[in-house]
Design a protein around this motif. Sequence first.
Motif, PDB file in Angstrom:
ATOM      1  N   UNK A 119      36.744  45.996  29.952  1.00 12.96           N
ATOM      2  CA  UNK A 119      36.745  45.619  28.529  1.00 12.96           C
ATOM      3  C   UNK A 119      37.418  44.264  28.360  1.00 12.96           C
ATOM      4  N   UNK A 120      38.542  44.082  29.050  1.00 18.08           N
ATOM      5  CA  UNK A 120      39.287  42.820  29.010  1.00 18.08           C
ATOM      6  C   UNK A 120      39.069  42.062  30.316  1.00 18.08           C
ATOM      7  N   UNK A 121      38.992  40.759  30.253  1.00 14.41           N
ATOM      8  CA  UNK A 121      38.835  39.939  31.449  1.00 14.41           C
ATOM      9  C   UNK A 121      39.965  40.238  32.432  1.00 14.41           C
ATOM     10  N   UNK A 122      39.609  40.349  33.705  1.00 18.65           N
ATOM     11  CA  UNK A 122      40.623  40.605  34.731  1.00 18.65           C
ATOM     12  C   UNK A 122      40.105  40.142  36.084  1.00 18.65           C
ATOM     13  N   UNK A 123      40.972  40.221  37.059  1.00 18.23           N
ATOM     14  CA  UNK A 123      40.606  39.862  38.427  1.00 18.23           C
ATOM     15  C   UNK A 123      41.263  40.853  39.369  1.00 18.23           C
ATOM     16  N   UNK A 124      40.926  40.742  40.641  1.00 14.34           N
ATOM     17  CA  UNK A 124      41.530  41.642  41.615  1.00 14.34           C
ATOM     18  C   UNK A 124      40.935  41.441  42.987  1.00 14.34           C
ATOM     19  N   UNK A 125      41.178  42.435  43.830  1.00 12.94           N
ATOM     20  CA  UNK A 125      40.677  42.394  45.201  1.00 12.94           C
ATOM     21  C   UNK A 125      40.182  43.776  45.608  1.00 12.94           C
ATOM     22  N   UNK A 126      39.259  43.763  46.565  1.00 12.07           N
ATOM     23  CA  UNK A 126      38.833  44.967  47.279  1.00 12.07           C
ATOM     24  C   UNK A 126      39.236  44.702  48.716  1.00 12.07           C
ATOM     25  N   UNK A 127      39.995  45.629  49.298  1.00 12.75           N
ATOM     26  CA  UNK A 127      40.487  45.366  50.644  1.00 12.75           C
ATOM     27  C   UNK A 127      40.626  46.635  51.466  1.00 12.75           C
TER      28      UNK A 127
END
Length: 182
Positions: A24-32
């Motif tokens: 819903x809100x802009x976000x970032x992250x990782x898959x690891x």
Amino acid sequence: SYMENGYKYNGGDWVDNTVMISAKEACSGTIEKPDGSLPAIPFSVGNNGIITITIPPEYAYNENNSEVVDHKSLVLRATDTVSVYISNIATYSFDASFVLPVESLGSDYIVQCFDQETAPIGSSLSDNILTTAFLIIAVEDNTEIDITPSVATENMLTFPGSTTTITLNAGETFFVRSAYED
């Protein structure tokens, strides 16, 4: 983690494993990988957005590893709340699953599997791809799992109706397939 897709070997030699992330809100992250053995895959999602990421097989695809403790899991970390789905696509096959956050998991599960004894009448599919399977991913160390299969498993984990216990540490996986029927 992704279960082996038997249809990969019938009509094609490919499998496509994806992660779909919406926010819903802009976000970032990782898959690891929990053990850090492969590079993290970064992502970012816009407001009310969705993205699809293809996961290379070496990261989390279970293949020819039934009844072996393995390291075929992924961890997704995001800077805000996200919804996550995974899919496993091959020739004649599309499997998808909603991914639950660790905080929502319980401790007792019953695996219900579809009996795939034979290929459909008139089908060109090989009977040996039609097995039942399940996949377990540990989210904490010393996770004890009791497995009581109702049918023979591919590598004879235990006899049908008998219970065996395995112990997994965080990030470890255990994939089980039923035995091929002749």
